[in-house]
Structures are given as C-alpha cells and as structure tokens.
Design a protein around this motif. Structure first.
Motif, mmCIF file in Angstrom:
data_model
loop_
_atom_site.group_PDB
_atom_site.id
_atom_site.type_symbol
_atom_site.label_atom_id
_atom_site.label_comp_id
_atom_site.label_asym_id
_atom_site.label_seq_id
_atom_site.Cartn_x
_atom_site.Cartn_y
_atom_site.Cartn_z
ATOM 1 N N VAL A 242 27.410 78.009 77.563
ATOM 2 C CA VAL A 242 28.277 78.298 76.526
ATOM 3 C C VAL A 242 28.950 79.653 76.193
ATOM 4 O O VAL A 242 30.279 79.596 76.118
ATOM 5 N N ILE B 153 16.516 76.384 78.843
ATOM 6 C CA ILE B 153 17.066 76.342 77.795
ATOM 7 C C ILE B 153 18.081 77.552 77.733
ATOM 8 O O ILE B 153 19.481 77.172 77.306
ATOM 9 N N LEU C 139 20.858 76.358 80.567
ATOM 10 C CA LEU C 139 21.702 74.955 80.383
ATOM 11 C C LEU C 139 22.352 75.128 79.169
ATOM 12 O O LEU C 139 23.324 74.400 78.955
ATOM 13 N N PHE C 140 22.050 75.857 78.198
ATOM 14 C CA PHE C 140 22.579 75.718 76.717
ATOM 15 C C PHE C 140 23.406 77.040 76.318
ATOM 16 O O PHE C 140 24.398 77.173 75.872
ATOM 17 N N CYS C 141 22.543 77.997 76.472
ATOM 18 C CA CYS C 141 23.088 79.249 75.752
ATOM 19 C C CYS C 141 24.105 79.958 76.742
ATOM 20 O O CYS C 141 25.231 80.366 76.596
ATOM 21 N N SER D 173 18.922 71.265 86.006
ATOM 22 C CA SER D 173 18.959 69.891 85.292
ATOM 23 C C SER D 173 18.397 69.068 86.538
ATOM 24 O O SER D 173 18.094 67.880 86.301
ATOM 25 N N MET E 190 23.792 75.019 86.449
ATOM 26 C CA MET E 190 23.316 74.117 85.597
ATOM 27 C C MET E 190 22.999 72.499 86.146
ATOM 28 O O MET E 190 21.955 72.175 85.874
#
Length: 364
Positions: free
Chosen positions: A202, A194, A197-199, A273, A269
C-alpha cells in the motif's frame, strides 16, 4: 536484497541449491550490478552537484529540491544496498559476517534499502504534485522553497518510521553449519506477512499509482491547452516543442516506474501469499535489480529531457575539466561564427534582390 520466498519454498531449495547456481550466471548478475553501481553513482552525484552548485542560477526550485532529495536517496541505496547485493550474489546468499555485528548489518541492509526506495518514491510523488500545481494553477506558487524543505523532512521521517519494523522482522538464519542467510524472522512470520502483504504494498504502490495519474492529468492538460491567438508563429512553435519534450519525459518516467517497481511488489506479494509458481529467487533478484536500476536511470532521464540540468552539468564539468571542453568550445565557436556568416550572407542576398527588383529598369 529483499528477503526471499516463504519458509516452505526456502526449505525446499535449501542453501545447497543456491550454491549450485552456475558461475556464468553469477558473473552476469555481478557484472550487471557493477555496471548499475557505476551508472547510478555517476548520474546521481552529478545531479546532486548540479543542483547544489547552482551553476546556471536556475536550479533553486521546489521541483529541483525534490529531485535533489531523490538523488540523495538513490546514492544511499547504491552505496549500501548494491554492494551488499553483489556480495550476496557472489557467495550464493551466504551472509559472511556472524555474531552481533552480522546481525546488525543484516538488519541495516533491509532497513536502508527499503528506506531509500520509499524516500525516492515519495520524492517523485511530490515532484509530480509540484508540476501539477504549476500546470493547473500557473499564477499561484503553491509549493514554495520553504514548503519544499518541510516536505523533504516529512518524507525522511515517514520513511524511517515505516521501515523501523524491519529491524525486528529481519534476522540471520542458519540453514546448515557455517551457512547463514539474512532473511525475515520466521518466528514472527504472521507479522511479516501482514507487513509485506498489506502495509508495504500500500505504502509503495499507492504513490506510484498517484504519480501515474498525476502525470496523465498533466499530459492531458498540456496536450489540450489552447495557446493565445496573438502569439507569433516562432513562439507557438517553441511552445509546442517544449510541450512535446515535457510529455516525452512524463511518459518515460511513468513507463520506467511501472517496469522497475511493479515486479518486486507483485513478486513479494506472490511469495508471501503462497503462490510458489511465480515465486523464485531469480524472480526476486530480477525485481530487486529493477528497483536498483530505477535509482540508476532516474538522473539520466532528467539530463536527457531537461535543458537546465544539461546546461548545469556542462558548466560544472567545464570548471572541473576545462581541458576536455576546450576543443569542444572551439568547434562550437567556429560553427556559431559560420552560422552567423551564413545568416548574414542570406540576409544580404535577400536585401540585394529586393533592391534590384525595386529599382530595375523593368519596374520604371
């Protein structure tokens, strides 16, 4: 160096496969990192000294404060993370220190490396914002020195807070007896995925995109700005030349950002993934090396394109190494004297020609 691919790919390669990397490849990687460390330390320390000493009395501006802050973060990355990467490469990713001290150093390596990258990126962002305001609102001083100091403090606090989770996510893993690797804690792999991949993408990717857009807007504005009609040709030429230099610097900064930052973001990523086709230790090594290279090349971009930084560096080095600049100064003095004599001679010839044309018998 950032943690490696997913647990499946790690297990498939295992520690024994890492040790099979050729000595020539290792030597090339280590040589590249050593060269990068020298390049980064020389450029960033010189840049910090130029702004701090303020030798030419023109360095105390908000943009230069942000560049100073970026250089400090790049020095931190170079001093801690680059030697760590050299040792990591030399010993085939084996973490040499175990126990409590090894665990602490492992977690610090991830924390300091990523924190420095975030501070450097955020410094580039606020530098771009300051230049945006200067170009679009030239009569207003929106970012003052006081606001610049406040923003620098906010940048460091944010970077520290955001990278604190890496202390929990990073740990030493024993893949075989007496072979430890500093990597992510796969016991909490869900949180790690998490975060990465997301924080993390971004927080790192958005500022880079913002920098690109801001510099694109600045470049468009400078290119389409119409100079006042009552300017002298020499002033107009000087203005166009300055705009070309600024545009060249902006393009260089954007290209370097894209080339040096995107591979690691997308590589990380891809690894988390499950895209093992594009996920490998070499791809992650290249991505991390390019991030470090970005920190090493940043100061030289400003020395190449910014006359104030070059002048400040020259004055600083003249004070530190006066003998090295003695011959250069003498040559420049002779060239300057020769240019003045040549200009004076040309002016004298023009005046004589004008006098002779006016008072020659043919004009009487």
């Amino acid at each position: 160096m950032p943690a490696g691919p997913s647990i499946e790919s790690v297990n498939s390669t295992s520690a024994s496969d890492w040790s099979q990397e050729g000595e020539f490849v290792k030597g090339m990687k280590i040589t590249a990192f050593v060269f990068l460390m020298l390049l980064s330390m020389l450029g960033n320390v010189l840049l910090i000294a130029v702004v701090y000493k303020n030798a030419n009395q023109r360095m105390r501006t908000p943009s230069n404060y942000f560049i100073f802050n970026m250089a400090c973060a790049d020095v931190l990355l170079t001093v801690y993370a680059v030697p760590d990467s050299i040792v990591d490469t030399a010993y085939s990713h084996q973490w040499l220190i175990t126990g409590v001290a090894g665990e602490l150093l492992c977690r610090l390596s991830q924390f300091i490396g990523q924190m420095s990258v975030l501070v450097s990126t955020a410094s580039l962002l606020v530098t771009a914002l300051d230049r945006f305001f200067l170009v679009f609102y030239p009569l207003k001083r929106i970012i003052t020195l006081r606001i610049a100091r406040f923003l620098i403090g906010v940048i460091w606090i944010f970077a520290i807070v955001f990278t604190v989770p890496l202390f929990k996510m990073t740990t030493l893993v024993e893949f075989k007896p007496d072979f430890h690797v500093c990597t992510f804690n796969f016991g909490i792999i869900g949180y790690v995925i998490i975060y990465l991949l997301f924080c993390y993408p971004v927080v790192v990717l958005l500022p880079i995109i913002a920098i690109i857009l801001i510099y694109a807007a600045i470049g468009f504005k400078l290119k389409h700005t119409i100079a006042p009609g009552n300017q002298l040709p020499s002033n107009q030429h000087r203005r166009e030349q300055m705009n070309r230099k600024i545009l060249a610097m902006l393009v260089t900064v954007v290209v370097v950002l894209i080339v040096c930052r995107f591979p690691l973001i997308f590589g990380t990523m891809a690894c988390f993934s499950g895209l093992n086709v594009v996920c490998s230790w070499n791809s992650l090594f290249l991505g991390w090396f390019l991030v470090c290279f970005n920190s090493g090349i940043n100061p030289w971009i400003y020395f190449i394109f910014n006359e104030q930084f070059r002048q400040g560096a020259r004055l600083l080095l003249q004070n530190l190494l006066p003998r090295c600049f003695k011959v250069t100064n003498e040559v420049e003095m002779v060239e300057s004297t020769g240019h003045q004599i040549k200009t004076h001679t040309s002016q004298t010839r023009v005046s004589s020609h004008a006098w002779s044309s006016r008072y020659s018998p043919a004009n009487k």
